[in-house]
Design an enzyme around this catalytic site. Structure first.
Site, PDB file in Angstrom:
ATOM      1  N   ASP A 129     -31.338 -71.556  -3.430  1.00  0.00           N
ATOM      2  CA  ASP A 129     -31.744 -70.151  -3.647  1.00  0.00           C
ATOM      3  C   ASP A 129     -33.204 -69.987  -4.073  1.00  0.00           C
ATOM      4  OD1 ASP A 129     -31.169 -71.144  -6.167  1.00  0.00           O
ATOM      5  OD2 ASP A 129     -30.000 -69.430  -6.845  1.00  0.00           O
ATOM      6  N   ALA A 220     -33.929 -83.407  -4.679  1.00  0.00           N
ATOM      7  CA  ALA A 220     -33.425 -83.278  -6.049  1.00  0.00           C
ATOM      8  C   ALA A 220     -32.297 -84.282  -6.350  1.00  0.00           C
ATOM      9  CB  ALA A 220     -32.934 -81.854  -6.285  1.00  0.00           C
ATOM     10  N   LYS A 261     -32.786 -83.348 -11.968  1.00  0.00           N
ATOM     11  CA  LYS A 261     -31.465 -83.814 -11.505  1.00  0.00           C
ATOM     12  C   LYS A 261     -31.453 -85.345 -11.507  1.00  0.00           C
ATOM     13  CE  LYS A 261     -31.433 -79.416  -9.853  1.00  0.00           C
ATOM     14  NZ  LYS A 261     -32.530 -78.484 -10.048  1.00  0.00           N
ATOM     15  N   HIS A 453     -28.427 -63.130  -9.561  1.00  0.00           N
ATOM     16  CA  HIS A 453     -27.344 -63.746 -10.324  1.00  0.00           C
ATOM     17  C   HIS A 453     -27.759 -64.146 -11.735  1.00  0.00           C
ATOM     18  CE1 HIS A 453     -29.500 -66.900  -8.222  1.00  0.00           C
ATOM     19  NE2 HIS A 453     -29.094 -67.758  -9.129  1.00  0.00           N
TER      20      HIS A 453
HETATM   21  N1  F0G Z   1     -33.756 -77.566  -4.860  1.00  0.00           N
HETATM   22  C1  F0G Z   1     -32.466 -77.817  -5.126  1.00  0.00           C
HETATM   23  C2  F0G Z   1     -31.619 -78.493  -4.095  1.00  0.00           C
HETATM   24  C3  F0G Z   1     -31.921 -77.433  -6.348  1.00  0.00           C
HETATM   25  O1  F0G Z   1     -30.638 -77.666  -6.583  1.00  0.00           O
HETATM   26  C4  F0G Z   1     -32.758 -76.792  -7.294  1.00  0.00           C
HETATM   27  C5  F0G Z   1     -32.244 -76.365  -8.581  1.00  0.00           C
HETATM   28  C6  F0G Z   1     -34.105 -76.567  -6.979  1.00  0.00           C
HETATM   29  C7  F0G Z   1     -34.567 -76.965  -5.748  1.00  0.00           C
HETATM   30  C8  F0G Z   1     -35.044 -75.859  -7.934  1.00  0.00           C
HETATM   31  O2  F0G Z   1     -35.392 -76.720  -8.964  1.00  0.00           O
HETATM   32  O3  F0G Z   1     -34.528 -75.640 -11.055  1.00  0.00           O
HETATM   33  O4  F0G Z   1     -36.210 -77.482 -11.129  1.00  0.00           O
HETATM   34  O5  F0G Z   1     -36.856 -75.245 -10.333  1.00  0.00           O
HETATM   35  N2  F0G Z   1     -31.029 -76.328  -8.856  1.00  0.00           N
HETATM   36  C9  F0G Z   1     -30.423 -76.018 -10.125  1.00  0.00           C
HETATM   37  C10 F0G Z   1     -28.945 -75.984  -9.942  1.00  0.00           C
HETATM   38  C11 F0G Z   1     -30.970 -74.819 -10.809  1.00  0.00           C
HETATM   39  O6  F0G Z   1     -28.258 -75.576 -10.906  1.00  0.00           O
HETATM   40  O7  F0G Z   1     -28.430 -76.406  -8.910  1.00  0.00           O
HETATM   41  P1  F0G Z   1     -35.753 -76.227 -10.446  1.00  0.00           P
END
Ligand code: F0G
Length: 468
Positions: A129, A220, A261, A453
């Site tokens: 997102d 990630a 992550k 959200h």
């Molecule tokens: N790309 C992916 C695949 C992610 O899952 C997320 C973040 C981001 C980019 C953005 O990274 O939060 O460091 O700015 N995912 C978190 C989640 C928020 O809960 O899946 P970020």
């Protein structure tokens, strides 16, 4: 004895520091929900017992990470900690320029700002997102091309995170000038933490080269993805995770990572690119918002923690425990009658809320409803990944369009909860199951324009009493 394969999964670490879990009564949780306007992002963390909202920034760090942090170099420019970070990422990805950022979305922002023009398209296996929001706020269009196997949440295809290669080629062919680049997200978070195969990445890279379009890898959760490749893709079992990761990265012209992550960081990210001109432009831009290019909004100690974390995550005994414990959680939920996305993904179990709560129409947000019920009755915080998060508006009528799936994600923070925590959640989820037919739907009473959200407010929709 050596040949016996134990069924019990044990955590491959011991615990040196502990923090208490907050335990609330049902009444206290109901009050907290009302105060938060039923948006679980608005709950204070001390109202939550098991925080499965995200696996992002929530990892427990290792003794090695903490000790590297103590030795970190906090120089403003050219800190030794930056060079440690740079070397580690260059060795892993083979990419020349390593640019630290304060988290994943700032890497996305810089990339979109440097490489996108309004009206262009960015194609992907499914954009996360924040990636989508950054593409769209640059005036471009984010197009998702997930593989067909992904449509059926119960199918057991091993690589449901793949991109649809036929659709990708068709789009590249029919828009020869308008595609800025392709983003492959590993694992594919928005469709259930599902992995991408080496074969699919290689074929996507081949198409990108043919049509002269760059390919970026959103990495990630690259190590979880590589472990799935080792387990599931023909001819890969003998390889180390590092070796598989190096091949995976070799197909990209760049990579961006939320290091919150798989790098076990509480904060941080990076952008790594091969192209000198692009790197120069990004470094020029980042000084305005992120900081000098050798720290990118991070302290030297953060860079050290990430450099160590990026090595630790390649450990196979950790990855085996990680993937098996998510599977244990998913299998038990499924056996109790919760319908989950199969096969179970890398970092989370996703419940198909539309199938689990068939009495609720999608525009009453069954995912939201299930996540509120899980909090109210068990003290578990999860996240809706459905129409609240990913729904769109019809550009002509302005009507709300449902997302393709109504999911609830139970994400497992890394090295934080033990098997008995999971067993408790499962026991309570079993008691809750039969009451789910009575949970209400929700309506949104207030919402912002982007990424609604995080901050929108809800109200339960009163169930109509059956007529007397
Ligand atoms: N790309 C992916 C695949 C992610 O899952 C997320 C973040 C981001 C980019 C953005 O990274 O939060 O460091 O700015 N995912 C978190 C989640 C928020 O809960 O899946 P970020």
């Amino acid at each position: 004895m050596e040949l016996i394969k134990a069924k019990t999964i044990f955590e491959p670490f011991k615990i040196k520091m502990v923090e208490p879990l907050h335990q609330l009564t049902l009444k206290e949780r109901q009050v907290a929900l009302q105060r938060a306007k039923y948006n679980l992002f608005s709950l204070p963390a001390e109202s939550v017992t098991f925080d499965l909202l995200t696996d992002s920034g929530t990892s427990a760090m290792s003794a090695n990470q903490w000790s590297a942090m103590m030795k970190a170099d906090e120089s403003y420019a050219g800190a030794q900690s930056y060079y440690h970070f740079e070397r580690t990422i260059q060795r892993l990805t083979g990419l020349k320029h390593v640019i630290p950022t304060h988290q994943g979305r700032s890497a996305e922002y810089l990339l979109m700002k440097a490489a996108l023009k309004p009206g262009q398209f960015v194609l992907g296996n499914t954009h996360f997102d924040t990636t989508r929001a950054n593409i769209e706020s640059a005036g471009a269009k984010a197009i998702d091309l997930p593989c067909k196997e992904n449509e059926d949440s119960s199918s057991l295809d091993p690589f449901k995170g793949n991109i649809d290669l036929v659709a990708l080629e068709h789009f590249l062919q029919s828009h020869p000038q308008e595609v800025a680049f392709v983003v492959m997200t590993v694992t594919n978070n928005s469709v259930g933490g599902q992995p991408v195969s080496l074969q699919n990445m290689k074929a996507a890279a081949h198409l990108c080269r043919t049509y002269k379009v760059p390919l970026f890898i959103d990495c990630a959760r690259f190590a979880e993805n590589c472990y799935f490749i080792k387990l599931r893709e023909g001819g890969q079992t003998h390889r180390t995770i590092r070796d598989i990761a190096q091949e995976l990265f070799s197909y990209g012209t760049g990579a961006m990572m939320s290091a919150k992550k798989d790098a076990f960081g509480n904060i941080g990210g990076f952008l790594a690119v091969q192209d000198d001109g692009l790197a120069e432009e990004i470094r020029r831009l980042m000084v305005i918002t992120e900081g000098f290019p050798t720290y990118g909004g991070l302290a030297g100690r953060d860079l050290e923690a990430l450099a160590v974390g990026l090595e630790e995550v390649l450990d196979e005994s950790y990855l085996a425990y990680r993937i098996r414990s998510v599977e244990y959680f998913g299998r038990a939920l499924e056996e109790m009658g919760y319908i989950t996305v199969r096969p179970w993904g890398g970092h989370a179990v996703y419940i198909d809320a539309a199938k689990t709560l068939p009495h609720l129409p999608v525009l009453q947000y069954p995912g939201q409803s299930l996540s509120v019920a899980l909090y109210e009755h068990i003290g578990v915080r999860s996240v809706e990944v459905g129409t609240v998060m990913l729904g769109q508006r019809d550009p002509i009528t302005g009507k709300e369009l449902p997302a393709p799936k109504e999911l609830v994600r139970l994400a497992m923070p890394r090295r934080v909860y033990t098997q008995s925590h999971v067993d408790y959640i499962l026991e309570m989820a079993g008691y809750l199951k039969s009451d789910l037919r009575d949970v209400p739907g929700y309506q949104i009473t207030k919402q912002p324009r982007f990424l609604r959200h995080f901050t929108c407010e809800f109200e339960p929709i009163k169930l109509k009493k059956p007529s007397q």
